[in-house]
Motif scaffolding. Structure first.
Motif, PDB file in Angstrom:
ATOM      1  N   ALA A  83      86.364  32.708  50.683  1.00  0.00           N
ATOM      2  CA  ALA A  83      86.755  31.913  51.856  1.00  0.00           C
ATOM      3  C   ALA A  83      86.356  30.475  51.562  1.00  0.00           C
ATOM      4  N   ASN A  84      87.287  29.755  50.976  1.00  0.00           N
ATOM      5  CA  ASN A  84      86.940  28.439  50.426  1.00  0.00           C
ATOM      6  C   ASN A  84      87.678  27.275  51.100  1.00  0.00           C
ATOM      7  N   ALA A  85      88.866  27.530  51.647  1.00  0.00           N
ATOM      8  CA  ALA A  85      89.660  26.422  52.200  1.00  0.00           C
ATOM      9  C   ALA A  85      88.855  25.679  53.256  1.00  0.00           C
ATOM     10  N   GLY A  86      88.852  24.364  53.174  1.00  0.00           N
ATOM     11  CA  GLY A  86      88.135  23.566  54.158  1.00  0.00           C
ATOM     12  C   GLY A  86      88.511  22.109  54.017  1.00  0.00           C
ATOM     13  N   ARG A  87      88.317  21.376  55.092  1.00  0.00           N
ATOM     14  CA  ARG A  87      88.605  19.938  55.063  1.00  0.00           C
ATOM     15  C   ARG A  87      87.470  19.171  55.727  1.00  0.00           C
ATOM     16  N   ALA A  88      87.190  17.982  55.178  1.00  0.00           N
ATOM     17  CA  ALA A  88      86.254  17.061  55.824  1.00  0.00           C
ATOM     18  C   ALA A  88      87.076  16.065  56.650  1.00  0.00           C
ATOM     19  N   ILE A 105      87.789  22.102  63.082  1.00  0.00           N
ATOM     20  CA  ILE A 105      87.071  23.249  63.648  1.00  0.00           C
ATOM     21  C   ILE A 105      87.918  24.520  63.503  1.00  0.00           C
ATOM     22  N   ASP A 106      89.213  24.380  63.747  1.00  0.00           N
ATOM     23  CA  ASP A 106      90.096  25.552  63.623  1.00  0.00           C
ATOM     24  C   ASP A 106      90.062  26.104  62.200  1.00  0.00           C
ATOM     25  N   LEU A 107      90.129  25.211  61.211  1.00  0.00           N
ATOM     26  CA  LEU A 107      90.159  25.662  59.810  1.00  0.00           C
ATOM     27  C   LEU A 107      88.785  26.148  59.354  1.00  0.00           C
ATOM     28  N   ASN A 108      87.789  25.255  59.475  1.00  0.00           N
ATOM     29  CA  ASN A 108      86.473  25.553  58.875  1.00  0.00           C
ATOM     30  C   ASN A 108      85.713  26.639  59.633  1.00  0.00           C
ATOM     31  N   VAL A 109      85.948  26.731  60.944  1.00  0.00           N
ATOM     32  CA  VAL A 109      85.150  27.670  61.752  1.00  0.00           C
ATOM     33  C   VAL A 109      86.005  28.847  62.249  1.00  0.00           C
ATOM     34  N   LEU A 110      86.949  28.524  63.154  1.00  0.00           N
ATOM     35  CA  LEU A 110      87.632  29.603  63.884  1.00  0.00           C
ATOM     36  C   LEU A 110      88.404  30.538  62.955  1.00  0.00           C
ATOM     37  N   GLN A 111      89.311  29.966  62.170  1.00  0.00           N
ATOM     38  CA  GLN A 111      90.161  30.836  61.358  1.00  0.00           C
ATOM     39  C   GLN A 111      89.425  31.380  60.134  1.00  0.00           C
ATOM     40  N   THR A 112      88.424  30.649  59.634  1.00  0.00           N
ATOM     41  CA  THR A 112      87.613  31.213  58.551  1.00  0.00           C
ATOM     42  C   THR A 112      86.850  32.432  59.071  1.00  0.00           C
ATOM     43  N   THR A 113      86.337  32.343  60.297  1.00  0.00           N
ATOM     44  CA  THR A 113      85.643  33.496  60.887  1.00  0.00           C
ATOM     45  C   THR A 113      86.608  34.658  61.078  1.00  0.00           C
ATOM     46  N   SER A 114      87.820  34.326  61.527  1.00  0.00           N
ATOM     47  CA  SER A 114      88.821  35.377  61.757  1.00  0.00           C
ATOM     48  C   SER A 114      89.127  36.129  60.462  1.00  0.00           C
ATOM     49  N   VAL A 115      89.321  35.381  59.375  1.00  0.00           N
ATOM     50  CA  VAL A 115      89.676  36.050  58.123  1.00  0.00           C
ATOM     51  C   VAL A 115      88.470  36.821  57.565  1.00  0.00           C
ATOM     52  N   HIS A 117      86.243  38.269  59.371  1.00  0.00           N
ATOM     53  CA  HIS A 117      86.152  39.463  60.203  1.00  0.00           C
ATOM     54  C   HIS A 117      87.084  40.545  59.671  1.00  0.00           C
ATOM     55  N   LYS A 118      88.307  40.142  59.360  1.00  0.00           N
ATOM     56  CA  LYS A 118      89.288  41.116  58.854  1.00  0.00           C
ATOM     57  C   LYS A 118      88.859  41.659  57.489  1.00  0.00           C
ATOM     58  N   VAL A 119      88.529  40.746  56.580  1.00  0.00           N
ATOM     59  CA  VAL A 119      88.203  41.162  55.211  1.00  0.00           C
ATOM     60  C   VAL A 119      86.893  41.957  55.194  1.00  0.00           C
ATOM     61  N   GLY A 120      85.899  41.484  55.951  1.00  0.00           N
ATOM     62  CA  GLY A 120      84.596  42.153  55.979  1.00  0.00           C
ATOM     63  C   GLY A 120      84.707  43.586  56.484  1.00  0.00           C
ATOM     64  N   ARG A 121      85.487  43.773  57.560  1.00  0.00           N
ATOM     65  CA  ARG A 121      85.664  45.138  58.105  1.00  0.00           C
ATOM     66  C   ARG A 121      86.381  46.042  57.111  1.00  0.00           C
ATOM     67  N   LYS A 122      87.354  45.466  56.447  1.00  0.00           N
ATOM     68  CA  LYS A 122      88.116  46.261  55.475  1.00  0.00           C
ATOM     69  C   LYS A 122      87.223  46.680  54.300  1.00  0.00           C
ATOM     70  N   MET A 123      86.446  45.723  53.800  1.00  0.00           N
ATOM     71  CA  MET A 123      85.556  46.054  52.685  1.00  0.00           C
ATOM     72  C   MET A 123      84.486  47.050  53.118  1.00  0.00           C
ATOM     73  N   ALA A 124      83.974  46.881  54.344  1.00  0.00           N
ATOM     74  CA  ALA A 124      82.935  47.798  54.842  1.00  0.00           C
ATOM     75  C   ALA A 124      83.486  49.213  54.939  1.00  0.00           C
ATOM     76  N   ALA A 125      84.733  49.345  55.390  1.00  0.00           N
ATOM     77  CA  ALA A 125      85.345  50.675  55.503  1.00  0.00           C
ATOM     78  C   ALA A 125      85.484  51.311  54.125  1.00  0.00           C
ATOM     79  N   ARG A 126      85.754  50.485  53.133  1.00  0.00           N
ATOM     80  CA  ARG A 126      85.901  50.983  51.756  1.00  0.00           C
ATOM     81  C   ARG A 126      84.532  51.215  51.099  1.00  0.00           C
ATOM     82  N   GLY A 127      83.520  50.512  51.628  1.00  0.00           N
ATOM     83  CA  GLY A 127      82.170  50.664  51.092  1.00  0.00           C
ATOM     84  C   GLY A 127      81.895  49.806  49.885  1.00  0.00           C
ATOM     85  N   GLU A 128      82.779  48.841  49.626  1.00  0.00           N
ATOM     86  CA  GLU A 128      82.506  47.906  48.528  1.00  0.00           C
ATOM     87  C   GLU A 128      83.339  46.642  48.658  1.00  0.00           C
TER      88      GLU A 128
END
Ligand SMILES: NC(=O)c1ccc[n+]([C@@H]2O[C@H](COP(=O)([O-])OP(=O)(O)OC[C@H]3O[C@@H](n4cnc5c(N)ncnc54)[C@H](OP(=O)(O)O)[C@@H]3O)[C@@H](O)[C@H]2O)c1
Length: 257
Positions: A83-88, A105-115, A117-128
């Motif tokens: 999760a690297n995309a960001g702007r100053a 804020i939308d890029l660095n915080v809101l949508q980074t958190t959203s992605v 959340h999706k990726v973290g849950r998916k990886m957690a379900a897979r266990g890696e």
């Protein structure tokens, strides 16, 4: 090597491109995305290294953009996620438009958190899975003349350390990369007044070195990576230095001439 997939957001230039290059050299298939067609040029360079590369042009400051990314990767096994995309932004807070502030804020915080959340849950379900978030050492320093940006990075740094604790037993590692000033286009992009500030002229870290430190920390399952001497010092002493002094030092670098 096993067939593994690395997804990198904001991989067209700078630290993200170098992270993608490291993943390519390590033999991963790449899925890279950014907001502008320049991502195709980055993909061509990575293919010349022998990597298999898919691209997506997408505005990750919008929910629609994150949905479009998710549509492409939701049913895949993601081994590494960056999760690297960001702007100053630069400039004094009251001289920035609300639209400029909100987009950061939308890029660095809101949508980074959203992605995450999706990726973290998916990886957690897979266990890696391994995730690297590009936070910033700026998250430890209140940043006059880039105040919103530094605040967004404080959020990301904090989120990472909290999630590392929550995810300690689920097979997912989360590494927070916290670079100091690094030689990338971030300082000179449109609408960024940092291009008129002393920091832009100062010597900065090499993005390839920053990415190498981040990538190695990710693969070692480390919690945080401070890739350059300056960021190590700031992280070490930030709790001891009064906020007023930290802000004065930041202002000296970020205030437009
Ligand atoms: N350079 C530093 O001093 C420094 C220090 C600490 C942390 N960081 C962090 O490092 C990360 C990478 O920045 P960088 O320094 O390498 O700068 P950069 O070269 O400007 O890279 C930023 C990347 O993010 C992409 N991006 C920006 N807005 C986007 C959007 N709305 N949707 C999709 N992609 C978007 C850019 O693609 P497009 O060109 O297509 O928009 C580009 O690929 C950022 O999170 C930044 O905050 C940088």
């Amino acid at each position: 090597m096993a067939d593994t997939l690395a997804v990198i957001t904001g991989a067209s230039t700078g630290i993200g491109y170098e992270l993608a290059r490291r993943a390519a050299e390590d033999g991963h298939r790449l899925f890279i995305c950014a907001d502008e067609p320049e991502i195709e040029h980055a993909a061509e360079k990575l293919r010349r290294l022998g990597a298999t590369v898919e691209t997506l042009i997408v505005d990750l400051s919008t929910r629609h953009g994150v949905d479009a990314l998710w549509e492409r990767i939701a049913d895949r096994d993601i081994d590494l996620f960056f999760a690297n995309a960001g702007r100053a932004l630069g400039h004094a807070f009251d001289e920035q438009t609300w639209e400029q502030i909100k987009t950061r804020i939308d890029l660095n915080v809101l949508q980074t958190t959203s992605v995450l959340h999706k990726v973290g849950r998916k990886m957690a379900a897979r266990g890696e899975g391994r995730i690297l978030v590009t936070g910033s050492i700026g998250g430890f320093v209140p940043g006059p003349h880039d105040a919103v940006y530094d605040a967004t990075k404080a959020y990301l740094d904090s989120l990472c350390y909290a999630l590392q604790d929550e995810w300690r037993d689920n097979g997912v590692t989360l590494t927070c990369l916290m670079p100091g000033p690094t030689e990338t286009p971030i300082f000179t992009r449109g609408q960024n007044r940092l291009r008129d500030a002393p920091i832009t002229e100062k010597q900065k870290a090499d993005p390839a070195e920053v990415a190498r430190a981040g990538y190695d920390a990710l693969m070692a399952g480390e919690r945080g990576a401070t890739p350059d001497f300056g960021s190590k010092v700031v992280k070490m002493v930030s709790g001891l230095v009064p906020e007023a002094l930290k802000t004065r030092i930041h202002r000296a670098g970020a205030e437009p001439d």
